[in-house]
Design a protein around this motif. Structure first.
Motif, PDB file in Angstrom:
ATOM      1  N   LEU A   4       0.970  -1.279   0.054  1.00  0.00           N
ATOM      2  CA  LEU A   4      -0.239  -0.201   0.048  1.00  0.00           C
ATOM      3  C   LEU A   4       0.859   1.239  -0.015  1.00  0.00           C
ATOM      4  O   LEU A   4       0.508   2.177  -0.619  1.00  0.00           O
ATOM      5  CB  LEU A   4      -1.047   0.068   1.180  1.00  0.00           C
ATOM      6  N   ARG A   5       2.262   1.246   0.764  1.00  0.00           N
ATOM      7  CA  ARG A   5       2.710   2.367   0.613  1.00  0.00           C
ATOM      8  C   ARG A   5       3.182   2.590  -0.663  1.00  0.00           C
ATOM      9  O   ARG A   5       3.247   3.707  -1.165  1.00  0.00           O
ATOM     10  CB  ARG A   5       4.162   2.357   1.497  1.00  0.00           C
ATOM     11  N   ARG A   8       0.580   4.370  -2.626  1.00  0.00           N
ATOM     12  CA  ARG A   8       0.241   5.903  -2.064  1.00  0.00           C
ATOM     13  C   ARG A   8       1.336   6.794  -2.924  1.00  0.00           C
ATOM     14  O   ARG A   8       1.113   7.819  -3.206  1.00  0.00           O
ATOM     15  CB  ARG A   8       0.356   6.088  -0.554  1.00  0.00           C
ATOM     16  N   TYR A   9       2.368   6.249  -2.877  1.00  0.00           N
ATOM     17  CA  TYR A   9       3.773   6.970  -3.254  1.00  0.00           C
ATOM     18  C   TYR A   9       3.470   7.188  -5.077  1.00  0.00           C
ATOM     19  O   TYR A   9       3.571   8.243  -5.571  1.00  0.00           O
ATOM     20  CB  TYR A   9       4.975   6.305  -3.314  1.00  0.00           C
ATOM     21  N   GLU A  12       0.507   9.628  -5.580  1.00  0.00           N
ATOM     22  CA  GLU A  12       1.107  11.144  -5.290  1.00  0.00           C
ATOM     23  C   GLU A  12       1.829  11.681  -6.555  1.00  0.00           C
ATOM     24  O   GLU A  12       1.739  12.853  -7.053  1.00  0.00           O
ATOM     25  CB  GLU A  12       1.787  11.335  -4.041  1.00  0.00           C
ATOM     26  N   LEU A  26       4.551  13.724   0.787  1.00  0.00           N
ATOM     27  CA  LEU A  26       4.726  12.378   1.735  1.00  0.00           C
ATOM     28  C   LEU A  26       5.505  12.689   2.785  1.00  0.00           C
ATOM     29  O   LEU A  26       5.901  11.758   3.606  1.00  0.00           O
ATOM     30  CB  LEU A  26       5.003  11.444   0.635  1.00  0.00           C
ATOM     31  N   LYS A  70      -6.064   3.847  -6.860  1.00  0.00           N
ATOM     32  CA  LYS A  70      -6.824   4.631  -5.912  1.00  0.00           C
ATOM     33  C   LYS A  70      -8.098   3.772  -5.485  1.00  0.00           C
ATOM     34  O   LYS A  70      -8.296   4.000  -4.227  1.00  0.00           O
ATOM     35  CB  LYS A  70      -7.606   5.819  -6.989  1.00  0.00           C
ATOM     36  N   LEU A  73      -6.645   1.739  -2.548  1.00  0.00           N
ATOM     37  CA  LEU A  73      -6.512   2.566  -1.531  1.00  0.00           C
ATOM     38  C   LEU A  73      -7.454   2.998  -0.847  1.00  0.00           C
ATOM     39  O   LEU A  73      -7.837   2.879   0.398  1.00  0.00           O
ATOM     40  CB  LEU A  73      -5.722   3.886  -1.790  1.00  0.00           C
ATOM     41  N   GLU A  77      -8.838   1.823   3.003  1.00  0.00           N
ATOM     42  CA  GLU A  77      -9.279   2.804   3.994  1.00  0.00           C
ATOM     43  C   GLU A  77     -10.808   2.556   4.379  1.00  0.00           C
ATOM     44  O   GLU A  77     -10.881   2.702   5.811  1.00  0.00           O
ATOM     45  CB  GLU A  77      -9.246   4.124   3.291  1.00  0.00           C
TER      46      GLU A  77
END
Length: 304
Positions: A4-5, A8-9, A12, A26, A70, A73, A77
């Motif tokens: 997941l990291r 996210r990177y 962005e 970040l 997206k 993620l 969440e």
């Protein structure tokens, strides 16, 4: 496999089209960010970004992967929210039973209103149930919590139950409006020695009928029960019809029935318990959230 990291990177960078801006958002330095994107591309075996010193652009696979990243993620969440709300007692279900006479006590609507606002995701299952049946249902796991009228004295396995007192509700005498005592500020039980009473069957309201017997015996008489009614509220029409007087919880004053007056009983033992009961080993966050709401409602209403 990517994590997941890395997603996210990538999101962005894909949204800013700048490693510098993405790193700032970040709160990391740019080299680790570039390394994670390269690792992600290596895991996928696909080039997601075209980059040089002047520009960063999404490749066609990168554009498609952005939408998937997206969505992943967002689902992650959502899963986090479900878990944290469940742990806090904000989702799930709660099976609640309450004695019929509790229906008129202000603690019930106050608690249910507060709980519905605090935990709108909880599915609440409500049902009327006699106090003795509630203890059986608690011990067998059929319900999670009960609002009832007596402590579990004489109940097998009572140590498995937790009982929190909500109120010691005053008892009043319901009288025909034209009765000689109807306009008094208070009544002594000795003044009712010759009266005819209406009452529920003991099996349907053990605590109330036993309290009537206790108060009458203290006053030196045995109550003359002229007529029974299956439910406590059903006593009031009988009172209005002058069939007899009734000892009832003060909360029944909320029932506006022509021809009935309510007068307090002048005796310190003229009260009825209201308590919340649950199993000691029920550690459900939903139950704890509900019991916390019960305590808040009790404090707001000034009960005890």
């Amino acid at each position: 496999m990517f994590d997941l990291r890395q997603l996210r990177y990538f999101v962005e960078v894909a949204e800013t089209l700048s490693f510098t801006q993405a790193a700032q958002r970040l709160h990391i330095s740019q080299p680790p960010l570039s390394q994670q994107i390269q690792s992600l591309e290596a895991d996928l075996g696909v080039r997601l970004l075209d980059r040089n010193r002047r520009r960063v652009a999404l490749t066609e696979p990168g554009r498609l992967f952005l939408a998937e990243a997206k969505a992943i993620l967002a689902r992650a969440e959502s899963a986090r929210t479900v878990v944290t709300e469940a742990a806090a007692g904000f989702t799930g279900q709660l099976r609640l039973a309450y004695a019929v006479s509790v229906s008129f006590h202000r603690a019930l609507p106050e608690t249910l209103l507060r709980f519905s606002h605090a935990a709108p995701g909880v599915s609440l299952h409500l049902g009327e149930m006699l106090t003795g049946a509630q203890y059986d249902a608690l011990l067998s796991g059929q319900i999670d919590v009960g609002l009832l009228r007596a402590r579990p004295e004489g109940v097998a396995n009572a140590r498995q139950l937790n009982v929190e007192v909500i109120d010691h509700e005053p008892l009043v005498i319901a009288l025909p409006a034209g009765h000689r005592l109807a306009k008094r500020d208070a009544i002594r039980m000795t003044e009712l020695a010759t009266e005819r009473f209406v009452a529920p069957p003991r099996a349907h309201a053990v605590t109330l009928t036993d309290r009537l017997g206790l108060l009458a015996n203290k006053a030196g008489f045995h109550p003359n029960i002229r007529q029974e009614a299956q439910q406590i509220p059903s006593l009031l029409p009988l009172v209005a019809a002058e069939i007899g007087v009734a000892l009832v919880p003060a909360s029944l004053r909320a029932v506006k029935l022509d021809g009935v007056a309510f007068v307090p009983v002048d005796d310190p033992e003229a009260h009825l318990l209201l308590a919340a009961a649950s199993r000691v080993d029920n550690t459900s966050p939903v139950l704890e959230s509900f019991l916390r709401t019960v305590r808040e409602a009790r404090a707001k209403l000034g009960l005890g």
